[in-house]
Design a protein around this motif. Sequence first.
Motif, PDB file in Angstrom:
ATOM      1  N   ARG A 185      45.354  47.752  33.784  1.00 33.62           N
ATOM      2  CA  ARG A 185      44.227  47.014  33.204  1.00 33.62           C
ATOM      3  C   ARG A 185      44.717  45.825  32.396  1.00 33.62           C
ATOM      4  N   HIS A 186      45.806  45.982  31.674  1.00 32.96           N
ATOM      5  CA  HIS A 186      46.282  44.925  30.781  1.00 32.96           C
ATOM      6  C   HIS A 186      47.393  44.069  31.395  1.00 32.96           C
ATOM      7  N   HIS A 187      47.837  44.422  32.597  1.00 32.63           N
ATOM      8  CA  HIS A 187      48.828  43.623  33.320  1.00 32.63           C
ATOM      9  C   HIS A 187      48.372  43.497  34.776  1.00 32.63           C
ATOM     10  N   PRO A 188      47.248  42.856  35.013  1.00 34.97           N
ATOM     11  CA  PRO A 188      46.683  42.831  36.370  1.00 34.97           C
ATOM     12  C   PRO A 188      47.550  42.115  37.384  1.00 34.97           C
ATOM     13  N   HIS A 189      48.454  41.286  36.928  1.00 27.95           N
ATOM     14  CA  HIS A 189      49.286  40.530  37.863  1.00 27.95           C
ATOM     15  C   HIS A 189      50.748  40.977  37.807  1.00 27.95           C
ATOM     16  N   GLY A 190      50.996  42.106  37.156  1.00 25.66           N
ATOM     17  CA  GLY A 190      52.363  42.595  37.041  1.00 25.66           C
ATOM     18  C   GLY A 190      52.606  43.787  37.949  1.00 25.66           C
TER      19      GLY A 190
END
Length: 376
Positions: free
Chosen positions: A206-211
Amino acid sequence: MTERYIGLMSGTSMDGIDAVLVQIEGDALRVEAALCHPWPADTARTLHELCTPGENEIDRMGVADNLVAREFAAATQALLAKAALTPKEIRAIGSHGQTIRHRPQLGFTLQIGNAALLAALTGIDVVADFRTMDMALGGQGAPLVPAFHQALFARPGALRVVLNLGGIANISVLPGQTDGCSGSGSGVYGFDTGPANTLLDGWYRRHHPHGDSYDAGGQWAASGKPIPALLEQLLAHPYFAAPAPKSTGREMFTLDWLDGELDGCAYAPADVQRTLQSLTCHSIARQLPTHSDAPTRPELFVCGGGAHNAPLLAELAALLPDWHLTSTAQLGLAPDWVEGAAFAWLAQRFIQRKPGNLPAVTGASRPAVLGALYPA
């Protein structure tokens, strides 16, 4: 007689398909080759979506059933290539499938991965659907690995616990009264303790959508500070105090549940992640057996993806100063391959018409041969 089996496993974390080739002779099991086959991003997204009730589920599940089978077949073919073997040299595949719903309180569990298609694509007999016979006999259908842990890891006179840190954590308690592979259990018990990686992974995404799809090495959690009041609030979930036999899944410990517990509090996301790590550790520590009468120091052997999360293991070790905590690698089986090997072993149990469940673990009314055969 020596036979080869392949175990295929994808757990609730959905971080890849574990494919494990084992050689079994009598009671001896040896891993010959293993690999983790990554899920294609779109398939993983489809599977995550299927874990939550939604529209048009039956059609979406039917399509996903075949997608999973094709990826399981690709994992099998990659494993055969790695081991330089042909399908004819494999006695059977034990396929766990992909769990998309586990509702023991309603009497059902659902794993997809079209076993007939998998057999057709690989040219190897497939044993699948391991959980439903146990549930038909009144059991939880999970966890199924304690029988395997008992067969391979129990040691007379030693209290050993095998802890699997997948999406959900489960323990197998091996009290040191072993009877080889008879399947009677000899006092072995086990259950799901609660969330391990499922909430950690979901909150991270949720807090790193592109990781990455998970908090590699637990580094983001390590950057935060635990929130004691939130931790105790989360530990008040009734599942943790419920008696065994018990099992759970992603359906119970969801981000929606977590959001309800947060109730709009403006905690730093990294602090919540650190608290979720503590939730995993404290819920496990509180449910381990007492060991005041153990003749030797009790041993806790960790397997699953969480075995690579050093901060989580350090916190767990601090909560358990009287335990010797290490990896199943110390017992000769790498932590990444334990569950895959277990389903290869369960396939062999099916072929030999031997029970694969432990009623003391699952709550089933009797031991039973688990699985269904799909000939190639």
